[in-house]
Design a protein around this motif. Sequence first.
Motif, PDB file in Angstrom:
ATOM      1  N   HIS A 179       0.822  -1.215   0.000  1.00  0.00           N
ATOM      2  CA  HIS A 179       0.000   0.000   0.000  1.00  0.00           C
ATOM      3  C   HIS A 179       0.857   1.268   0.000  1.00  0.00           C
ATOM      4  O   HIS A 179       0.435   2.306  -0.496  1.00  0.00           O
ATOM      5  CB  HIS A 179      -0.899   0.025   1.238  1.00  0.00           C
ATOM      6  CG  HIS A 179      -1.956  -1.025   1.232  1.00  0.00           C
ATOM      7  ND1 HIS A 179      -2.561  -1.468   2.385  1.00  0.00           N
ATOM      8  CD2 HIS A 179      -2.518  -1.739   0.222  1.00  0.00           C
ATOM      9  CE1 HIS A 179      -3.443  -2.405   2.089  1.00  0.00           C
ATOM     10  NE2 HIS A 179      -3.434  -2.581   0.780  1.00  0.00           N
ATOM     11  N   SER A 180       2.033   1.193   0.572  1.00  0.00           N
ATOM     12  CA  SER A 180       2.871   2.391   0.720  1.00  0.00           C
ATOM     13  C   SER A 180       3.707   2.696  -0.513  1.00  0.00           C
ATOM     14  O   SER A 180       4.321   3.771  -0.586  1.00  0.00           O
ATOM     15  CB  SER A 180       3.820   2.208   1.903  1.00  0.00           C
ATOM     16  OG  SER A 180       4.927   1.374   1.559  1.00  0.00           O
ATOM     17  N   LEU A 181       3.777   1.780  -1.484  1.00  0.00           N
ATOM     18  CA  LEU A 181       4.830   1.863  -2.490  1.00  0.00           C
ATOM     19  C   LEU A 181       4.761   3.105  -3.372  1.00  0.00           C
ATOM     20  O   LEU A 181       5.799   3.626  -3.789  1.00  0.00           O
ATOM     21  CB  LEU A 181       4.831   0.602  -3.365  1.00  0.00           C
ATOM     22  CG  LEU A 181       5.368  -0.662  -2.691  1.00  0.00           C
ATOM     23  CD1 LEU A 181       5.377  -1.822  -3.683  1.00  0.00           C
ATOM     24  CD2 LEU A 181       6.765  -0.449  -2.122  1.00  0.00           C
ATOM     25  N   GLY A 182       3.560   3.590  -3.690  1.00  0.00           N
ATOM     26  CA  GLY A 182       3.482   4.798  -4.509  1.00  0.00           C
ATOM     27  C   GLY A 182       4.179   5.961  -3.840  1.00  0.00           C
ATOM     28  O   GLY A 182       4.972   6.682  -4.457  1.00  0.00           O
ATOM     29  N   ASN A 183       3.916   6.168  -2.551  1.00  0.00           N
ATOM     30  CA  ASN A 183       4.563   7.271  -1.849  1.00  0.00           C
ATOM     31  C   ASN A 183       5.980   6.934  -1.399  1.00  0.00           C
ATOM     32  O   ASN A 183       6.768   7.849  -1.120  1.00  0.00           O
ATOM     33  CB  ASN A 183       3.702   7.733  -0.668  1.00  0.00           C
ATOM     34  CG  ASN A 183       2.652   8.740  -1.118  1.00  0.00           C
ATOM     35  OD1 ASN A 183       2.793   9.369  -2.167  1.00  0.00           O
ATOM     36  ND2 ASN A 183       1.599   8.899  -0.336  1.00  0.00           N
TER      37      ASN A 183
ATOM     38  N   CYS B 121       5.689  17.190  -5.059  1.00  0.00           N
ATOM     39  CA  CYS B 121       5.972  15.779  -5.315  1.00  0.00           C
ATOM     40  C   CYS B 121       6.901  15.658  -6.504  1.00  0.00           C
ATOM     41  O   CYS B 121       6.518  15.988  -7.624  1.00  0.00           O
ATOM     42  CB  CYS B 121       4.641  15.067  -5.573  1.00  0.00           C
ATOM     43  SG  CYS B 121       4.773  13.419  -6.215  1.00  0.00           S
ATOM     44  N   ALA B 122       8.137  15.199  -6.274  1.00  0.00           N
ATOM     45  CA  ALA B 122       9.105  15.101  -7.352  1.00  0.00           C
ATOM     46  C   ALA B 122       8.836  13.933  -8.288  1.00  0.00           C
ATOM     47  O   ALA B 122       9.379  13.894  -9.384  1.00  0.00           O
ATOM     48  CB  ALA B 122      10.516  14.980  -6.770  1.00  0.00           C
ATOM     49  N   SER B 123       8.013  12.981  -7.874  1.00  0.00           N
ATOM     50  CA  SER B 123       7.815  11.781  -8.687  1.00  0.00           C
ATOM     51  C   SER B 123       6.757  11.956  -9.764  1.00  0.00           C
ATOM     52  O   SER B 123       6.751  11.223 -10.746  1.00  0.00           O
ATOM     53  CB  SER B 123       7.397  10.609  -7.791  1.00  0.00           C
ATOM     54  OG  SER B 123       6.063  10.765  -7.344  1.00  0.00           O
ATOM     55  N   GLY B 124       5.832  12.897  -9.578  1.00  0.00           N
ATOM     56  CA  GLY B 124       4.704  13.023 -10.489  1.00  0.00           C
ATOM     57  C   GLY B 124       3.553  12.106 -10.165  1.00  0.00           C
ATOM     58  O   GLY B 124       2.489  12.194 -10.781  1.00  0.00           O
ATOM     59  N   GLY B 125       3.723  11.203  -9.196  1.00  0.00           N
ATOM     60  CA  GLY B 125       2.628  10.336  -8.768  1.00  0.00           C
ATOM     61  C   GLY B 125       1.686  11.079  -7.846  1.00  0.00           C
ATOM     62  O   GLY B 125       2.111  11.903  -7.036  1.00  0.00           O
ATOM     63  N   LEU B 126       0.395  10.800  -7.953  1.00  0.00           N
ATOM     64  CA  LEU B 126      -0.585  11.495  -7.127  1.00  0.00           C
ATOM     65  C   LEU B 126      -0.722  10.833  -5.756  1.00  0.00           C
ATOM     66  O   LEU B 126      -0.390   9.672  -5.572  1.00  0.00           O
ATOM     67  CB  LEU B 126      -1.938  11.521  -7.831  1.00  0.00           C
ATOM     68  CG  LEU B 126      -1.988  12.249  -9.176  1.00  0.00           C
ATOM     69  CD1 LEU B 126      -3.406  12.231  -9.736  1.00  0.00           C
ATOM     70  CD2 LEU B 126      -1.474  13.678  -9.062  1.00  0.00           C
ATOM     71  N   GLY B 127      -1.236  11.601  -4.804  1.00  0.00           N
ATOM     72  CA  GLY B 127      -1.512  11.074  -3.474  1.00  0.00           C
ATOM     73  C   GLY B 127      -0.480  11.407  -2.435  1.00  0.00           C
ATOM     74  O   GLY B 127      -0.571  10.937  -1.299  1.00  0.00           O
ATOM     75  N   TYR B 128       0.504  12.251  -2.775  1.00  0.00           N
ATOM     76  CA  TYR B 128       1.536  12.615  -1.807  1.00  0.00           C
ATOM     77  C   TYR B 128       1.165  13.821  -0.953  1.00  0.00           C
ATOM     78  O   TYR B 128       1.327  13.809   0.269  1.00  0.00           O
ATOM     79  CB  TYR B 128       2.868  12.914  -2.522  1.00  0.00           C
ATOM     80  CG  TYR B 128       3.830  13.655  -1.622  1.00  0.00           C
ATOM     81  CD1 TYR B 128       4.487  12.985  -0.601  1.00  0.00           C
ATOM     82  CD2 TYR B 128       4.032  15.028  -1.747  1.00  0.00           C
ATOM     83  CE1 TYR B 128       5.331  13.660   0.268  1.00  0.00           C
ATOM     84  CE2 TYR B 128       4.877  15.713  -0.890  1.00  0.00           C
ATOM     85  CZ  TYR B 128       5.528  15.020   0.119  1.00  0.00           C
ATOM     86  OH  TYR B 128       6.351  15.697   0.982  1.00  0.00           O
TER      87      TYR B 128
END
Length: 520
Positions: free
Chosen positions: A83-87, A395-402
Amino acid sequence: MTTTMTAGRCNVREAAYAVFAHYGVDRLFGNPGSTELPMLKAMPFPYVMGLNEAVVMGMADGYARSTGRAALVNLHSSAGTGHSLGNLFTAWKNNAPVVVTAGQQARSILPHDPFLGAERPTEFPRPYVKFAIEPARAEDVPLALARAFAIALTPPMGPVFVSIPVDDWERECDMPALPSLSLRTFPDPAGIDAIASMLAGADNPALVIGTAAANAGAWDAAVALAEKAGLSVWAAPYAARETFPEDHPQFAGFINAWRDQIRDALDPHDAILVVGAPVFTYHVEGSGPHWPAHASLMALTDDPQHLSNLPGGGGVLGDIRAGLEQLAERLPARKFTGKTHQFIDPAPEMKAAYVLKRLSQLRPEDAVIVEESPTARHPVHVTLPIRREGGFYSCASGGLGYSLPGAIGVALGQSDKVIAILGDGAAMYTIQGLFTAMQEQANVSFCIMNNAAYAALTGFSSEFGMNHVPGCDLTGLDFAKLADAQGVPSRVVASVDELDGALEWSFAQEGPSLLDIRIA
């Protein structure tokens, strides 16, 4: 870092908490699971609970970046870590020093494929951690933790991962010696001389600053260098921290992540120093030179990856703040003659630019901005200047939810009001973070830019010759009701006449509040 427990016999949990104290840990971010329970016995500091491990990781990232200390996260074995991997990926891209401990099933039943066991725990979070280990013996856990903290805090900082079987915590062990570490590595003087020679010999030099400069505490050093040497200062593509005072007359603007646009922006300059960023971050394919062909380029960074794929020019590895300070000593004084970044004065209508202009004008003086609203990023740049060190996180990754949980972590890590500017799609990834904001009374104004769509995707679709993108309609989301259900006071803002009063109300709150801002 302070020395705590001296060498001697103890159990693994006692030794682990001594390691945590040595590295300044003052809280634990987590969502508790069965294999973590023995770790929590007699815990000497607060537990910050998140309703999902993505929330937990985002909070820890924000806390680590705003304090400059390593943040401690406790996760469950495979499912919780998953569950944590995106962030966790975002923490890697953010260079956030986050130490993750993950519960593992008891060693005695690992050969039997136990329920909730992690088969290859150290492989799961890779490659987006600097270090991952499940110690071979319980006795080795404290030393593994000490090593994890040292690696997380060594520039370029980043997350690390330690898998710990549930039956290890009560085992006896020796308390390892804990060193006091100084982790800054100064750049080679010859490299600094080469940069100084390039800048001194130029007619119109430029400084391009990225996230790593903020992580290194180089704000004042960058200002001093730019002012003495007459440099135009640009923010590197997708900078995830504050880079330079954006209302400073020498701030030139923001470089976009397109190769041709980078060349066009930097074309007036004959010497370019890139600090704390790659050369360059791109979002789409491009062709031709990476910077203007007539210009010289060098890079100064604490990240070897920035230099390992440097497409020409020259590079210097080492502490960024020290390097900028040394350059300011070496360079002669020069008058600034470049162009200044321009802000706009949008018309009063419920569009992102006007909302952000009013937010900028009404915000508390020392407020910290945390942003994750892709469609509002350009309006942020032209209406909402970041004026202080520690004043911006993204968010430096561009992934949402941070950024929703990240804002909570930032608020827990420092005392000033935090304003989280969030897109509606981004906010929904980790909306349950509002419950933790309520529990912790985090001083965050959540400003949801609700345009009822994944509008960044529809806007970007033209890059691929598309005029329709499926799955982007978010009509019907009511963030005020979502906030109320989790104990966070809220208001809906649907007109210009309501906007100022709602912003003033939210900024006056001492705990969390949410504005559902309905924009066109």
